[in-house]
Design an enzyme around this catalytic site. Structure first.
Site, PDB file in Angstrom:
ATOM      1  N   SER A   1     -27.808 -20.785  72.702  1.00 38.13           N
ATOM      2  CA  SER A   1     -27.080 -19.422  73.242  1.00 38.13           C
ATOM      3  C   SER A   1     -28.074 -18.386  72.972  1.00 38.13           C
ATOM      4  O   SER A   1     -28.943 -18.292  72.079  1.00 38.13           O
ATOM      5  CB  SER A   1     -25.664 -19.331  72.424  1.00 38.13           C
ATOM      6  OG  SER A   1     -25.383 -18.264  72.225  1.00 38.13           O
TER       7      SER A   1
ATOM      8  N   TYR B   1     -20.321 -19.832  65.004  1.00 38.50           N
ATOM      9  CA  TYR B   1     -20.838 -20.195  66.302  1.00 38.50           C
ATOM     10  C   TYR B   1     -22.430 -19.841  66.122  1.00 38.50           C
ATOM     11  O   TYR B   1     -23.468 -20.671  66.666  1.00 38.50           O
ATOM     12  CB  TYR B   1     -20.232 -19.324  67.520  1.00 38.50           C
ATOM     13  CG  TYR B   1     -20.670 -19.883  68.788  1.00 38.50           C
ATOM     14  CD1 TYR B   1     -20.339 -20.851  69.644  1.00 38.50           C
ATOM     15  CD2 TYR B   1     -21.665 -18.878  69.416  1.00 38.50           C
ATOM     16  CE1 TYR B   1     -20.668 -21.268  70.728  1.00 38.50           C
ATOM     17  CE2 TYR B   1     -22.236 -19.269  70.645  1.00 38.50           C
ATOM     18  CZ  TYR B   1     -21.600 -20.169  71.454  1.00 38.50           C
ATOM     19  OH  TYR B   1     -22.246 -20.729  72.673  1.00 38.50           O
TER      20      TYR B   1
HETATM   21  N1  LIG Z   1     -20.256 -20.287  78.754  1.00 40.14           N
HETATM   22  C1  LIG Z   1     -21.022 -19.576  78.076  1.00 40.14           C
HETATM   23  O1  LIG Z   1     -20.951 -18.406  78.298  1.00 40.14           O
HETATM   24  C2  LIG Z   1     -21.987 -20.327  77.182  1.00 40.14           C
HETATM   25  C3  LIG Z   1     -23.170 -19.385  76.550  1.00 40.14           C
HETATM   26  C4  LIG Z   1     -24.121 -19.836  75.970  1.00 40.14           C
HETATM   27  C5  LIG Z   1     -23.897 -21.152  75.544  1.00 40.14           C
HETATM   28  N2  LIG Z   1     -22.997 -21.936  75.855  1.00 40.14           N
HETATM   29  C6  LIG Z   1     -22.989 -23.224  75.369  1.00 40.14           C
HETATM   30  O2  LIG Z   1     -23.084 -24.293  76.554  1.00 40.14           O
HETATM   31  C7  LIG Z   1     -22.354 -25.293  76.069  1.00 40.14           C
HETATM   32  C8  LIG Z   1     -21.502 -25.654  77.252  1.00 40.14           C
HETATM   33  O3  LIG Z   1     -20.386 -24.711  77.368  1.00 40.14           O
HETATM   34  P1  LIG Z   1     -19.240 -24.512  78.395  1.00 40.14           P
HETATM   35  O4  LIG Z   1     -19.280 -22.860  78.638  1.00 40.14           O
HETATM   36  O5  LIG Z   1     -19.762 -25.440  79.607  1.00 40.14           O
HETATM   37  O6  LIG Z   1     -18.095 -24.873  77.590  1.00 40.14           O
HETATM   38  P2  LIG Z   1     -16.661 -25.474  78.210  1.00 40.14           P
HETATM   39  O7  LIG Z   1     -16.446 -25.186  79.717  1.00 40.14           O
HETATM   40  O8  LIG Z   1     -15.777 -25.180  77.260  1.00 40.14           O
HETATM   41  O9  LIG Z   1     -17.124 -27.219  78.146  1.00 40.14           O
HETATM   42  C9  LIG Z   1     -17.305 -27.659  76.796  1.00 40.14           C
HETATM   43  C10 LIG Z   1     -17.653 -29.218  76.947  1.00 40.14           C
HETATM   44  O10 LIG Z   1     -17.897 -29.661  75.549  1.00 40.14           O
HETATM   45  C11 LIG Z   1     -16.929 -30.744  75.573  1.00 40.14           C
HETATM   46  N3  LIG Z   1     -16.508 -30.763  74.020  1.00 40.14           N
HETATM   47  C12 LIG Z   1     -15.940 -30.032  73.308  1.00 40.14           C
HETATM   48  N4  LIG Z   1     -15.647 -30.500  72.204  1.00 40.14           N
HETATM   49  C13 LIG Z   1     -16.113 -31.786  72.061  1.00 40.14           C
HETATM   50  C14 LIG Z   1     -16.328 -32.709  71.185  1.00 40.14           C
HETATM   51  N5  LIG Z   1     -15.645 -32.517  69.955  1.00 40.14           N
HETATM   52  N6  LIG Z   1     -16.747 -33.868  71.473  1.00 40.14           N
HETATM   53  C15 LIG Z   1     -17.257 -34.208  72.713  1.00 40.14           C
HETATM   54  N7  LIG Z   1     -17.461 -33.150  73.648  1.00 40.14           N
HETATM   55  C16 LIG Z   1     -16.713 -31.877  73.358  1.00 40.14           C
HETATM   56  C17 LIG Z   1     -15.569 -30.458  76.520  1.00 40.14           C
HETATM   57  O11 LIG Z   1     -15.013 -31.726  76.875  1.00 40.14           O
HETATM   58  P3  LIG Z   1     -13.566 -32.105  75.993  1.00 40.14           P
HETATM   59  O12 LIG Z   1     -12.930 -31.118  75.753  1.00 40.14           O
HETATM   60  O13 LIG Z   1     -12.880 -33.092  77.158  1.00 40.14           O
HETATM   61  O14 LIG Z   1     -14.034 -32.762  74.827  1.00 40.14           O
HETATM   62  C18 LIG Z   1     -16.550 -29.714  77.667  1.00 40.14           C
HETATM   63  O15 LIG Z   1     -16.961 -31.008  78.473  1.00 40.14           O
HETATM   64  C19 LIG Z   1     -21.744 -25.205  74.690  1.00 40.14           C
HETATM   65  O16 LIG Z   1     -22.759 -25.833  73.583  1.00 40.14           O
HETATM   66  C20 LIG Z   1     -21.981 -23.754  74.471  1.00 40.14           C
HETATM   67  O17 LIG Z   1     -21.980 -23.168  73.222  1.00 40.14           O
HETATM   68  C21 LIG Z   1     -21.929 -21.587  76.611  1.00 40.14           C
END
Ligand SMILES: NC(=O)c1ccc[n+]([C@@H]2O[C@H](COP(=O)([O-])OP(=O)(O)OC[C@H]3O[C@@H](n4cnc5c(N)ncnc54)[C@H](OP(=O)(O)O)[C@@H]3O)[C@@H](O)[C@H]2O)c1
Length: 253
Positions: free
Chosen positions: A145, A158
């Protein structure tokens, strides 16, 4: 330059929705068989069906990455049914708390560290042990991130996890270089997924995010696919221990 991933098996944690879903489908389009791993069976089932519709193999393995035994089962089943995974994308992540650091409880801290950092270690270790035993090369991509390198206020756990993920990336890259395992990270800026729904619903906060991003907009989740496919592929054969910013210029400011 070789961008094809044909013949390789990939695991994408958090592959049920958001960024992870797009990455899982992108790796499949590049030729890999892909196992998306997350908790929700229904959402995973949809992604498995989409991967299979692309002509690739997949498996439905609901997995909570905060459970070390579940991670072991994920790798064992993948190896038994598809072969040793050579690509691992540690993408599963959560950001459920938004509060000043002195108000963060022990349980809140542990919850975020377990999913966003400890699970990255557990899955990477599992992957490396399979690759080393099989004497085949591999590529691990960790999803960091902007919080891996700069402070995001009210997101102490985080940012600690994502900063730790960057250091873990570098140490794994050095420890495993002699086994042909490359380890890199991508660092997204703010992306339009469920994780940012709350921020985007707040007009002032949403506008602040846009104003702070030189490209002038948030990212679509599919904009992470190219960087991850590239790092997984032979086109990145000389890249290990690197952090690739995919943040619209956020950390260049
Ligand atoms: N969105 C942003 O702005 C952003 C920015 C920087 C970095 N990121 C990073 O990118 C990654 C993906 O984020 P996203 O935005 O796509 O988030 P998201 O839409 O909330 O999706 C999160 C994913 O992680 C899974 N997950 C959550 N807890 C879990 C657990 N205990 N075991 C297995 N799977 C789990 C969820 O599936 P289930 O709930 O079904 O388990 C889902 O598939 C993360 O690492 C996040 O920190 C995101």
């Amino acid at each position: 330059m070789e961008l094809s991933l044909a013949g390789q098996v990939a695991i994408v944690t958090g592959g049920s929705r958001g960024i992870g879903r797009e990455i899982a489908l992108g790796l499949a389009r590049a030729g890999a068989d892909v196992v998306p791993a997350a908790r929700s069976r229904d959402k995973l089932q949809e992604v498995v069906a989409e991967i299979e519709a692309l002509g690739r193999r997949s498996l439905l393995i609901p997995t909570d990455v905060s459970d070390g035994e579940a991670i072991k089962d994920l790798f064992q089943q993948t190896k038994d049914e598809l072969g040793v995974p050579q690509i691992l994308v540690n993408n599963a992540g959560i950001s459920p708390h938004y509060k000043s650091t002195h108000k963060v409880s022990d349980a809140e801290w542990d919850q975020v560290i377990n999913v966003n950092l400890r699970a990255v270690f557990l899955a990477s270790r599992e992957m490396a042990n399979y690759l080393i035993a099989a004497e085949i090369p591999g590529s691990i991509i960790n999803v960091g991130s902007v919080g891996s390198t700069v402070a995001l206020p009210r997101l102490a756990a985080y940012c600690a996890a994502k900063g730790g993920l960057l250091q873990l990336t570098k140490v794994c890259a050095i420890d495993w270089v002699k086994y042909g395992i490359r380890v890199n990270a991508v660092a997204p800026g703010f992306v339009i997924t469920d994780m940012t729904t709350g921020m985007r619903a707040n007009d002032r906060l949403h506008q602040n995010l846009i104003d702070h991003t030189p490209l002038g907009r948030l990212a679509e989740p599919e904009e992470l696919v190219g960087p991850v496919v590239f790092l997984a592929s032979g086109a990145a054969s000389y890249i290990t221990g690197a952090l690739l910013a995919v943040d619209g210029g956020w950390t260049a400011l």
